[in-house]
Motif scaffolding. Structure first.
Motif, mmCIF file in Angstrom:
data_model
loop_
_atom_site.group_PDB
_atom_site.id
_atom_site.type_symbol
_atom_site.label_atom_id
_atom_site.label_comp_id
_atom_site.label_asym_id
_atom_site.label_seq_id
_atom_site.Cartn_x
_atom_site.Cartn_y
_atom_site.Cartn_z
ATOM 1 N N GLU B 148 0.422 63.531 24.645
ATOM 2 C CA GLU B 148 -0.169 62.192 24.804
ATOM 3 C C GLU B 148 -1.102 61.848 23.653
ATOM 4 N N ARG B 149 -1.846 62.841 23.207
ATOM 5 C CA ARG B 149 -2.768 62.606 22.097
ATOM 6 C C ARG B 149 -1.991 62.241 20.828
ATOM 7 N N ARG B 150 -0.888 62.937 20.609
ATOM 8 C CA ARG B 150 -0.099 62.654 19.399
ATOM 9 C C ARG B 150 0.600 61.301 19.491
ATOM 10 N N LEU B 151 1.121 60.966 20.666
ATOM 11 C CA LEU B 151 1.732 59.643 20.838
ATOM 12 C C LEU B 151 0.701 58.549 20.566
ATOM 13 N N THR B 152 -0.489 58.725 21.081
ATOM 14 C CA THR B 152 -1.545 57.733 20.924
ATOM 15 C C THR B 152 -1.912 57.576 19.453
ATOM 16 N N ALA B 153 -2.060 58.698 18.753
ATOM 17 C CA ALA B 153 -2.407 58.654 17.330
ATOM 18 C C ALA B 153 -1.300 57.972 16.530
ATOM 19 N N ALA B 154 -0.054 58.323 16.815
ATOM 20 C CA ALA B 154 1.069 57.796 16.037
ATOM 21 C C ALA B 154 1.243 56.302 16.260
ATOM 22 N N ALA B 155 1.214 55.889 17.515
ATOM 23 C CA ALA B 155 1.391 54.462 17.810
ATOM 24 C C ALA B 155 0.220 53.658 17.264
ATOM 25 N N LEU B 181 2.401 55.088 28.627
ATOM 26 C CA LEU B 181 1.294 55.207 27.674
ATOM 27 C C LEU B 181 1.479 54.229 26.512
ATOM 28 N N LEU B 182 2.695 54.174 25.971
ATOM 29 C CA LEU B 182 2.946 53.354 24.782
ATOM 30 C C LEU B 182 2.864 51.860 25.114
ATOM 31 N N GLY B 227 10.046 51.718 17.812
ATOM 32 C CA GLY B 227 9.629 51.009 16.611
ATOM 33 C C GLY B 227 8.115 50.928 16.492
ATOM 34 N N SER B 228 7.662 50.473 15.346
ATOM 35 C CA SER B 228 6.261 50.111 15.168
ATOM 36 C C SER B 228 6.174 48.593 15.347
ATOM 37 N N ALA B 229 4.975 48.055 15.212
ATOM 38 C CA ALA B 229 4.829 46.599 15.317
ATOM 39 C C ALA B 229 5.580 45.898 14.185
ATOM 40 N N ALA B 230 5.888 46.622 13.112
ATOM 41 C CA ALA B 230 6.586 46.010 11.967
ATOM 42 C C ALA B 230 8.106 46.024 12.118
ATOM 43 N N THR B 231 8.632 46.855 13.028
ATOM 44 C CA THR B 231 10.095 47.006 13.145
ATOM 45 C C THR B 231 10.729 45.706 13.652
ATOM 46 N N ARG B 232 11.833 45.308 13.045
ATOM 47 C CA ARG B 232 12.446 44.012 13.336
ATOM 48 C C ARG B 232 13.903 44.168 13.747
ATOM 49 N N GLY B 233 14.373 43.229 14.533
ATOM 50 C CA GLY B 233 15.792 43.165 14.865
ATOM 51 C C GLY B 233 16.441 42.017 14.104
ATOM 52 N N ILE B 234 17.685 42.189 13.697
ATOM 53 C CA ILE B 234 18.451 41.114 13.051
ATOM 54 C C ILE B 234 19.623 40.792 13.972
ATOM 55 N N ALA B 235 19.575 39.617 14.604
ATOM 56 C CA ALA B 235 20.621 39.242 15.559
ATOM 57 C C ALA B 235 21.954 39.080 14.836
ATOM 58 N N ARG B 236 23.037 39.521 15.481
ATOM 59 C CA ARG B 236 24.388 39.340 14.939
ATOM 60 C C ARG B 236 25.291 38.852 16.045
ATOM 61 N N GLU B 237 26.255 38.030 15.685
ATOM 62 C CA GLU B 237 27.182 37.536 16.702
ATOM 63 C C GLU B 237 28.167 38.636 17.073
ATOM 64 N N GLY B 238 28.296 38.902 18.358
ATOM 65 C CA GLY B 238 29.301 39.865 18.823
ATOM 66 C C GLY B 238 29.023 41.305 18.442
ATOM 67 N N ALA B 239 27.789 41.587 18.059
ATOM 68 C CA ALA B 239 27.474 42.976 17.703
ATOM 69 C C ALA B 239 26.009 43.250 18.055
ATOM 70 N N ARG B 240 25.696 44.512 18.178
ATOM 71 C CA ARG B 240 24.317 44.930 18.407
ATOM 72 C C ARG B 240 23.466 44.484 17.231
ATOM 73 N N PRO B 241 22.238 44.028 17.489
ATOM 74 C CA PRO B 241 21.382 43.658 16.343
ATOM 75 C C PRO B 241 21.113 44.865 15.453
ATOM 76 N N TRP B 242 20.988 44.614 14.155
ATOM 77 C CA TRP B 242 20.474 45.654 13.267
ATOM 78 C C TRP B 242 18.981 45.835 13.536
ATOM 79 N N LEU B 243 18.519 47.064 13.401
ATOM 80 C CA LEU B 243 17.096 47.363 13.562
ATOM 81 C C LEU B 243 16.589 47.885 12.229
#
Lengths: 252, 252
Positions: B148-155, B181-182, B227-243
């Motif tokens: 838990e301590r490491r998750l907290t530090a990393a996030a 926690l996250l 992801g972090s707060a900076a991680t983004r998704g790119i929507a695509r038609e008929g496919a999973r978004p890119w991350l």
């Protein structure tokens, strides 16, 4: 003809560390795109065009590769190590997000490679055998105080730390500053490894305790690895000690 | 005859992601040692002995492999992914440190492999394109408060987080607790990826926002990527978004 884009991790250098998947894509590509020294690692093929660019032009390079794929080329964008780690994959997706909508429909795939971090760890023993983090020391694209904040969080929570981009001509002081900061957080005997050009002819490995870690041991090709309080050395006669981080951990 | 020990990362599953270096060592070995399902991934050879063991016996398995190498065998210890990451390399060096002094003189090498983390990231886009950490969620070998301590530090510091060993029959609640926690530390829309058995026939990828992340989407073969707060998704038609996580970052 229908184009595609493959973002390929070449591994640390030795072709014995390049995956068959990467080799197959490199063989099928009409166009090879990347930083000059990485493109140079791929054997030339007649009829395959090579587009070698400078180090700092990731986004332009990504857009160029996408435009070629859009117009029907089979494009291989190459990075050293793993293309997803501080390398070209992120630049390509940034270009896709902000580019023309057609780029989202392109046939794109990322082909993983052996990262510098894991190639270095393998040579050293098993320093990444427990919780670890990877952090770019470059402050070209993020503010330096954020680097310090992440170093502090990682060291304080007991992560082993792999530093990418430790130094360059334009960034001469950052690694020294990082060591200074870490000396205030970790014991002086914490092992630090400088792994340069692993698996290439000029490979060089140096170990130092954090108290004596000298930034001059790193250059642009170096992966710097900083142990946690749990990381241990195993002395050997006539050989560099093995470095490993045990699988079990108590609260630091 | 002079024995040796090679600690080999087999990659995530598909042999197209196994390095030629690993293949060569597997072909030269007299003895193959590892957890049953990993040994089963290596094609059987006449005259090569196979020692398949249970999941929890890493240290016994390491000692057995070292003793065989010491008596002249060419021993390949196999792990899935990269052998240095929450896998057999650390167990072997732990056995070396606490074993007979002769084991320190053995011809030992670690051969890196494509880790589960990078195979998963490649399928998703480039979520590990910026600073990240890897953390085992198993509390078999470390106390849960340290996790838990490491998750907290990393996030808190803005690292993307790759979770190894998210769940097992003996550890059913840890992943749910980690998500809980996250959720207190990261926005609800933070992307979470569940990447199971990447590159194997049963591959399955699921994306959820952190607010809806369901631990039931993970099993023993799943790499969970937050992801972090900076991680983004790119929507695509008929496919999973890119991350992807952009290369540039501002202070969180």
């Amino acid at each position: 003809m229908s184009g595609w884009l493959r973002i390929i991790g070449l591994g640390p250098g030795d072709t014995a560390l390049r995956t068959p998947e990467a080799d197959a894509a490199l063989a099928a590509a009409t166009d090879l795109v990347g930083y000059g020294p990485y493109v140079a690692r791929v054997a030339a093929r007649p009829e395959q065009r090579r587009h070698e660019t400078d180090n700092r032009q990731e986004l332009d390079r990504a857009r160029h590769a996408l435009a070629m794929a859009q117009s029907g080329a089979r494009v291989a964008v190459v990075s050293s190590g793993d293309a997803g780690v501080f390398a070209m994959a992120s630049a390509v997706f940034e270009a896709v997000e902000h580019g023309p909508p057609e780029w989202r429909a392109l046939d794109i795939a990322v082909l993983p490679g052996i990262s510098a971090m894991f190639a270095a760890a393998a040579r050293l023993g098993a320093p990444l055998g427990h919780d670890f983090c990877a952090l770019s020391l470059s402050d070209n694209l993020k503010p330096w105080p954020l680097v310090e904040r992440r170093l502090t969080a990682a060291a304080g929570a007991g992560f082993v730390i792999a530093l990418y981009n430790p130094v360059s001509r334009a960034r001469p002081w950052q690694l020294g500053r990082a060591f200074e900061l870490l000396r205030g957080l970790l014991p002086g005997e914490t092992p630090v490894a400088f792994a340069t050009a692993v698996s290439r002819p000029e490979e060089r490995i140096e170990l130092r305790p954090l108290a004596d870690a000298d930034p001059a041991l790193a250059d642009m090709r170096t992966l710097v690895l900083i142990g946690s309080a749990a990381t241990r050395g195993i002395a050997r006669e006539g050989a560099r000690p093995w470095l490993y981080t045990p699988r079990s951990a108590s609260s630091p």
